[in-house]
Design a protein around this motif. Structure first.
Motif, short mmCIF file in Angstrom:
data_model
loop_
_atom_site.label_atom_id
_atom_site.label_comp_id
_atom_site.label_asym_id
_atom_site.label_seq_id
_atom_site.Cartn_x
_atom_site.Cartn_y
_atom_site.Cartn_z
N VAL A 163 -0.20 -6.57 7.27
CA VAL A 163 -0.83 -6.98 6.02
C VAL A 163 -0.92 -8.50 6.05
CG1 VAL A 163 -0.75 -6.84 3.51
CG2 VAL A 163 0.32 -5.03 4.90
N GLU A 164 -2.07 -9.03 5.65
CA GLU A 164 -2.27 -10.48 5.73
C GLU A 164 -2.49 -11.07 4.34
OE1 GLU A 164 -4.43 -11.52 9.79
OE2 GLU A 164 -5.28 -9.70 8.91
N LYS A 194 -5.72 -5.67 5.43
CA LYS A 194 -4.75 -4.77 6.03
C LYS A 194 -5.34 -4.22 7.32
CE LYS A 194 -3.02 -3.23 1.54
NZ LYS A 194 -2.98 -2.11 0.58
N THR A 195 -4.47 -3.95 8.28
CA THR A 195 -4.90 -3.34 9.53
C THR A 195 -4.09 -2.06 9.73
OG1 THR A 195 -5.41 -5.49 10.50
CG2 THR A 195 -5.18 -3.63 12.02
N GLY A 254 0.84 -1.19 0.00
CA GLY A 254 0.00 0.00 0.00
C GLY A 254 0.87 1.24 0.00
N ARG A 255 0.31 2.34 -0.46
CA ARG A 255 1.06 3.59 -0.57
C ARG A 255 0.75 4.49 0.63
NH1 ARG A 255 -0.51 4.85 -6.89
NH2 ARG A 255 0.59 3.06 -7.83
N THR A 256 1.54 4.39 1.67
CA THR A 256 1.32 5.27 2.82
C THR A 256 1.66 6.71 2.45
OG1 THR A 256 3.53 4.66 3.62
CG2 THR A 256 1.66 3.49 4.59
N ASP A 257 0.89 7.65 3.01
CA ASP A 257 1.05 9.08 2.69
C ASP A 257 2.26 9.67 3.41
OD1 ASP A 257 -1.30 8.90 1.25
OD2 ASP A 257 -2.55 9.66 2.89
N ALA A 258 2.59 10.89 3.05
CA ALA A 258 3.65 11.64 3.72
C ALA A 258 3.35 11.72 5.22
CB ALA A 258 3.75 13.05 3.14
N LEU A 311 -7.34 3.48 17.59
CA LEU A 311 -8.37 2.97 16.69
C LEU A 311 -7.70 2.02 15.72
CD1 LEU A 311 -9.33 5.94 17.60
CD2 LEU A 311 -10.80 5.85 15.61
N HIS A 312 -8.19 0.77 15.66
CA HIS A 312 -7.64 -0.24 14.76
C HIS A 312 -8.69 -0.55 13.69
CE1 HIS A 312 -4.21 -1.21 17.47
NE2 HIS A 312 -5.07 -0.83 18.40
N PHE A 313 -8.32 -0.35 12.43
CA PHE A 313 -9.21 -0.58 11.30
C PHE A 313 -8.69 -1.77 10.49
CE2 PHE A 313 -9.27 3.94 12.26
CZ PHE A 313 -10.61 4.30 12.20
N ARG A 314 -9.53 -2.78 10.31
CA ARG A 314 -9.14 -3.95 9.52
C ARG A 314 -10.11 -4.10 8.36
NH1 ARG A 314 -9.96 -9.78 9.47
NH2 ARG A 314 -8.01 -10.85 8.97
N GLY A 315 -9.57 -4.24 7.15
CA GLY A 315 -10.43 -4.37 5.98
C GLY A 315 -9.70 -4.97 4.81
N ASN A 316 -10.44 -5.24 3.74
CA ASN A 316 -9.83 -5.86 2.56
C ASN A 316 -9.16 -4.84 1.65
OD1 ASN A 316 -12.09 -4.60 1.45
ND2 ASN A 316 -12.77 -6.38 0.27
N GLY A 317 -9.29 -3.56 1.97
CA GLY A 317 -8.65 -2.51 1.19
C GLY A 317 -9.14 -1.15 1.67
#
Length: 251
Positions: free
Chosen positions: A248-249, A114-115, A52-56, A190-196
């Motif tokens: 990342v899973e 991804k979390t 994934g492309r993490t931001d600045a 806050l933990h966010f888990r999703g497929n994208g």
């Protein structure tokens, strides 16, 4: 001899970088730093693919990437490659593991979830040693109300209202499988888990939940924003320094 596909897991402090993705107007990117070192080692261009492309300004505890090495690098084991990268990478980037991957493995395309973790300091003053890794809100939050709002967001939805890009050619439907809120002393995580995740999605979700926690909006208004697909009805974009790509899973 065919080329080798190497999968690495790495962590980085994103404070002084312009994000993950290599850009023509800056040499301060995570991808760029990795590719510079690999090019010197391999004697040719090596493209690194991130999950994934993490931001600045965004950090990572468990970013995953892969790259193909030419047959000329066959003599170097994955562990030796990890040691080589860590020897030349700056102190704020570290490769945690390296291993051989199947030829068709792609860190982004093969990821199933991804979390992300977002950290918020509710105390009046940030911990001096944590100041780059937490958003200094400086106000108490109503966690129970935030959890009620989060329940509306879990599941498969169109998250267009929680994306900074005004025009999206691809689908904005994502499956957010879990949002967990915890308090670690004065820090809300806050933990966010999703497929994208869409561009700035986690930071907008966080900003929206913060507004609920400050009683600036109701939990129900979050559902209204979600179903409207209107960015103007969602909350503010939380700043980057509190955000971490946690893991990342894969299958």
């Amino acid at each position: 001899m065919p080329d080798r596909n190497i999968k690495i897991t790495l962590q980085y402090d994103g404070s002084r970088y312009d994000g993950w993705q290599k850009q023509g107007n800056t040499d301060k990117t995570i991808q760029g730093k990795l590719e510079q070192i690999l090019e010197k080692m391999a004697g040719q261009t090596v493209e690194v693919h991130g999950s994934g492309r993490t931001d600045a300004g965004v950090h990572a505890w468990g970013q995953v990437a892969n790259f193909h090495l030419p047959a000329s690098c066959a003599g170097m084991s994955a562990e030796e490659l990890k040691a080589y990268l860590n020897r030349y990478l700056p102190d704020d980037i570290a490769v945690l593991s390296a291993q051989e991957a199947g030829t068709r493995f792609h860190s982004r395309l093969n990821a199933v979830s991804k979390t992300y973790c977002y950290r918020i300091e509710t105390a009046a003053k940030k911990n001096v040693f944590e100041r780059r890794y937490v958003y200094g809100l400086g106000e108490p939050l109503d966690i129970a109300s935030m959890r009620r709002a989060a329940a509306y967001l879990t599941g498969e939805h169109d998250f267009k209202a929680f994306c900074s890009l005004k025009r999206m050619k691809k689908s904005t439907v994502r499956n957010l499988t879990a949002i967990e809120l915890t308090m670690q002393e004065s820090v809300c995580e806050l933990h966010f888990r999703g497929n994208g995740f869409l561009y700035n999605m986690v930071r907008i979700l966080t900003g929206t939940l913060i507004e609920v926690g400050l009683h600036k909006r109701t939990p129900e208004s979050v559902a209204e924003a979600l179903f409207s697909c209107d960015r103007a009805l969602a909350g503010f974009t939380a700043p980057p320094e509190g955000l971490f790509l946690e893991r990342v899973e894969y299958e």
